[in-house]
Design a protein around this motif. Structure first.
Motif, PDB file in Angstrom:
ATOM      1  N   ARG A   1       0.858  -1.199   0.019  1.00  0.00           N
ATOM      2  CA  ARG A   1       0.227   0.187   0.087  1.00  0.00           C
ATOM      3  C   ARG A   1       0.690   1.330   0.013  1.00  0.00           C
ATOM      4  O   ARG A   1       0.330   2.253  -0.678  1.00  0.00           O
TER       5      ARG A   1
ATOM      6  N   PHE B   1       0.981   6.678   6.112  1.00  0.00           N
ATOM      7  CA  PHE B   1       0.495   7.138   4.843  1.00  0.00           C
ATOM      8  C   PHE B   1       1.048   8.683   4.963  1.00  0.00           C
ATOM      9  O   PHE B   1       1.171   9.339   3.759  1.00  0.00           O
TER      10      PHE B   1
ATOM     11  N   SER C   1       3.426  10.384   1.832  1.00  0.00           N
ATOM     12  CA  SER C   1       2.624  11.217   1.208  1.00  0.00           C
ATOM     13  C   SER C   1       3.649  12.468   1.423  1.00  0.00           C
ATOM     14  O   SER C   1       3.936  13.147   0.271  1.00  0.00           O
TER      15      SER C   1
ATOM     16  N   SER D   1      -5.572  -1.645  -7.475  1.00  0.00           N
ATOM     17  CA  SER D   1      -5.956  -1.477  -6.196  1.00  0.00           C
ATOM     18  C   SER D   1      -5.277  -2.640  -5.271  1.00  0.00           C
ATOM     19  O   SER D   1      -4.502  -3.420  -5.895  1.00  0.00           O
ATOM     20  N   ASP D   2      -5.338  -2.536  -4.013  1.00  0.00           N
ATOM     21  CA  ASP D   2      -4.875  -3.545  -3.182  1.00  0.00           C
ATOM     22  C   ASP D   2      -5.076  -4.779  -3.468  1.00  0.00           C
ATOM     23  O   ASP D   2      -4.370  -5.569  -3.093  1.00  0.00           O
TER      24      ASP D   2
ATOM     25  N   GLN E   1     -14.132   7.906  -7.060  1.00  0.00           N
ATOM     26  CA  GLN E   1     -13.297   6.751  -7.192  1.00  0.00           C
ATOM     27  C   GLN E   1     -13.389   6.304  -8.661  1.00  0.00           C
ATOM     28  O   GLN E   1     -12.568   5.621  -8.854  1.00  0.00           O
TER      29      GLN E   1
ATOM     30  N   THR F   1      -5.016  12.513  -5.273  1.00  0.00           N
ATOM     31  CA  THR F   1      -4.503  11.130  -5.066  1.00  0.00           C
ATOM     32  C   THR F   1      -5.366  10.454  -3.892  1.00  0.00           C
ATOM     33  O   THR F   1      -5.734   9.287  -3.905  1.00  0.00           O
ATOM     34  N   LEU F   2      -4.992  10.991  -2.763  1.00  0.00           N
ATOM     35  CA  LEU F   2      -5.703  10.490  -1.351  1.00  0.00           C
ATOM     36  C   LEU F   2      -7.189  10.390  -1.917  1.00  0.00           C
ATOM     37  O   LEU F   2      -7.873   9.258  -1.117  1.00  0.00           O
TER      38      LEU F   2
ATOM     39  N   ASN G   1       2.421   1.625  -3.442  1.00  0.00           N
ATOM     40  CA  ASN G   1       1.424   1.990  -4.308  1.00  0.00           C
ATOM     41  C   ASN G   1       1.069   3.521  -4.414  1.00  0.00           C
ATOM     42  O   ASN G   1       0.754   4.366  -5.286  1.00  0.00           O
ATOM     43  N   LEU G   2       0.986   3.967  -3.056  1.00  0.00           N
ATOM     44  CA  LEU G   2       0.663   5.604  -2.853  1.00  0.00           C
ATOM     45  C   LEU G   2       1.636   6.342  -3.476  1.00  0.00           C
ATOM     46  O   LEU G   2       1.567   7.177  -4.199  1.00  0.00           O
TER      47      LEU G   2
ATOM     48  N   ASP H   1      -6.842   6.590  -3.454  1.00  0.00           N
ATOM     49  CA  ASP H   1      -7.294   5.652  -2.327  1.00  0.00           C
ATOM     50  C   ASP H   1      -8.471   5.847  -1.707  1.00  0.00           C
ATOM     51  O   ASP H   1      -8.697   5.059  -0.911  1.00  0.00           O
TER      52      ASP H   1
ATOM     53  N   ARG I   1       1.747   6.208  -7.249  1.00  0.00           N
ATOM     54  CA  ARG I   1       0.625   7.079  -7.946  1.00  0.00           C
ATOM     55  C   ARG I   1       1.170   8.545  -7.772  1.00  0.00           C
ATOM     56  O   ARG I   1       0.666   9.063  -8.715  1.00  0.00           O
TER      57      ARG I   1
END
Length: 206
Positions: free
Chosen positions: A28, A72, A76, A98-99, A202, A144-145, A31-32, A149, A35
């Motif tokens: 996760r 996170f 970030s 996605s996760d 989303q 993004t968040l 991936n964050l 996410d 992105r």
């Protein structure tokens, strides 16, 4: 072992417990970062930096704070600092994983368009990417968040360390800037849903 116990042990210097936390969150976190910076190598380095900073600062984590939110936030912030240092202006992907390893479309749902419609959508996606590239890092971060996410206002508030009202106003400015960028690129952004469709964010960049 329960996450709370792993955190408690890691706070006392147990490296094995922290390694277990890394295993739980590494995908996760990566991936964050990916992105936000759109480069696998940079995303890997930034995720490692985030975990290193987490390990160093874990003793300061308050008992009532959520570890995931705290982690996170670090990730970030690392990405924001990186983008500002390098002055890169890259966008989040319109199609992300996605996760649970499923693809998530951000622009619009796939309705199996014909060749002409597919060409139009491809052009819109390219314009949307260019518009996102022109956003300042903090606007890209909050979009993004929220969109990728799928965090709610409270969660974004905790990740960024700002009030929920600030989250809403910053999101509004980010969307407005995105629309202006699209207009400057020659698109009227008619394919973008209105703000009253926020429950489906989303699936569409606003």
């Amino acid at each position: 072992m329960e996450e709370a116990k792993l955190i408690a042990l890691a706070q006392k210097g147990d490296e094995t417990a922290f390694e277990q936390l890394v295993l739980l969150y590494q995908k996760r976190v990566y991936n964050l970062a990916l992105r936000m910076v759109q480069n696998p190598d940079d995303a890997f380095d930034l995720s490692q930096e985030a975990f290193l900073k987490a390990w160093k600062n874990l003793p300061n984590l308050k008992a009532d704070a959520a570890f995931s939110t705290w982690l996170f936030r670090m990730t970030s912030n690392e990405c924001i600092d990186f983008l500002r240092r390098s002055k890169r202006q890259k966008t989040v992907s319109l199609t992300v994983e996605s996760d649970d390893d499923e693809e998530v479309q951000l622009d619009m749902p796939d309705t199996a368009p014909g060749p002409e419609e597919a060409a139009i959508r491809a052009e819109e996606q390219a314009l949307l990417q260019k518009a996102m590239e022109q956003l300042p890092p903090d606007h890209r971060q909050i979009l993004t968040l929220r969109i990728v996410d799928d965090l709610d206002y409270r969660q974004i508030s905790e990740v960024l360390g700002i009030a929920e009202g600030t989250v809403k106003s910053r999101l509004a400015r980010a969307r407005d800037n995105l629309r202006k960028n699209l207009a400057a690129l020659g698109n009227n952004s008619s394919f973008m849903p209105s703000e009253n469709q926020e429950g489906r964010e989303q699936h569409a960049v606003q």
